[in-house]
Design an enzyme around this catalytic site. Sequence first.
Site, PDB file in Angstrom:
ATOM      1  N   THR A  21       0.814  -1.224   0.000  1.00 45.79           N
ATOM      2  CA  THR A  21       0.000   0.000   0.000  1.00 45.79           C
ATOM      3  C   THR A  21       0.843   1.267   0.000  1.00 45.79           C
ATOM      4  OG1 THR A  21      -1.743  -1.141   1.198  1.00 45.79           O
ATOM      5  CG2 THR A  21      -1.736   1.249   1.373  1.00 45.79           C
ATOM      6  N   ASP A  26       1.377  -6.548  -4.546  1.00 44.35           N
ATOM      7  CA  ASP A  26       0.532  -6.545  -3.355  1.00 44.35           C
ATOM      8  C   ASP A  26       1.057  -7.759  -2.587  1.00 44.35           C
ATOM      9  OD1 ASP A  26      -2.758  -5.872  -2.554  1.00 44.35           O
ATOM     10  OD2 ASP A  26      -1.701  -7.562  -1.658  1.00 44.35           O
ATOM     11  N   SER A  27       1.314  -7.622  -1.313  1.00 44.07           N
ATOM     12  CA  SER A  27       2.024  -8.711  -0.621  1.00 44.07           C
ATOM     13  C   SER A  27       1.206  -9.991  -0.519  1.00 44.07           C
ATOM     14  CB  SER A  27       2.522  -8.268   0.754  1.00 44.07           C
ATOM     15  OG  SER A  27       1.487  -8.241   1.695  1.00 44.07           O
TER      16      SER A  27
HETATM   17  N1  ASP Z   1      -2.773  -5.511   0.379  1.00 37.09           N
HETATM   18  C1  ASP Z   1      -1.667  -4.695   0.825  1.00 37.09           C
HETATM   19  C2  ASP Z   1      -0.413  -5.540   0.790  1.00 37.09           C
HETATM   20  O1  ASP Z   1      -0.197  -6.319   1.670  1.00 37.09           O
HETATM   21  C3  ASP Z   1      -1.925  -4.177   2.191  1.00 37.09           C
HETATM   22  C4  ASP Z   1      -0.861  -3.276   2.756  1.00 37.09           C
HETATM   23  O2  ASP Z   1       0.166  -3.003   2.172  1.00 37.09           O
HETATM   24  O3  ASP Z   1      -1.066  -2.794   3.865  1.00 37.09           O
HETATM   25  O4  ASP Z   1       0.341  -5.436  -0.140  1.00 37.09           O
END
Ligand code: ASP
Length: 341
Positions: free
Chosen positions: A15, A60-61
Amino acid sequence: MKAKKSVYIAYTGGTIGMRRGAHGYEPAPGFLEEQMARLSVLNSEDMPHYRIHEYDPLLDSSNMSPADWVKLGRDIMSRYQSYDGFIVLHGTDTMAFSASALSFMFRNLGKPIVFTGSQIPLCEVRTDARENLITSLLIAAHHPIPEVSLFIGHQLLRGNRATKISAKRFLAFSSPNYPPLGEAGVDLMIDRSRQLPPPSQPVAFDEVGQAQVADLRIFPGITPETLKGFLGPLQGAVLHTYGAGNAPDRPELLDVLRQASERGVVLVNCTQCLEGSVNMADYATGNALREVGVVSGYDMTPEAALTKLYHLLSRGLDPEIVRDQMQQNLRGELTRPTLQS
Ligand code: ASP
């Protein structure tokens, strides 16, 4: 005048560097650096030199896999001598897995590797990314913490003790079984007594390879068929049990676990509770698991237990050695209760 410290930033995605697209937030190449260029504070006298390496693709992780942990570890290892510290910009969703995996892959780490990210992208007005990024840079430059850590929402946590607990709070992570390594308030307080000891050997890097491992949350009504089907293809599994490490002790279920253990599947007992440790001697239901070959994960986070299984099993070690190592404290990831006489 003292030479400025220098920090390497591995930007993997998440994010922190995302922007709003047609289907929600998504990573966009070059966008984070553009946003950082607008942050004049990063050029302040008090900030270290830094270099960003943007990964391709940015992830995106949720899409991270063990191959990505290896790519990241290799990247840091290849630049280890050139920087004072390292930052990994990473999505928060699987950050605790990646931080745990890196903690096992690096042996004798003598420099800080700080994972950070944010709940709101850097480009947004109410972002938490700014504080996380600035403080992580200061920690990585000036505090030679010899371990993999995670800084989010004013707390510096040991990476393999951290777990994501909130999808909405800026304080998104907790370290329920080990106190924070540091706190950023008016002062940046780093507690050296909580850090791992500095290494006496040179740093080394062991890549994780292929291993068939998985997580299973025990639930009321679980059947022997479900358990058997699940364990069939595996070399190792983390069983998320109730409370102090309990699971139903029906003989049909225990038989499936015994057979899996006998064919070499490493079964590790971690509690579904956020806080506390497995103690299989507490209840008959826990003791039954021990008798069929399940080993204790003590107070490890499930993220640490799973990545530790990857780390040990992908090295081709004998299951008995893996069972033993799973119960040992390798990188500060677990606390074994001290025996009372
Ligand atoms: N979906 C995002 C990720 O993990 C959430 C974040 O970065 O907070 O890449």
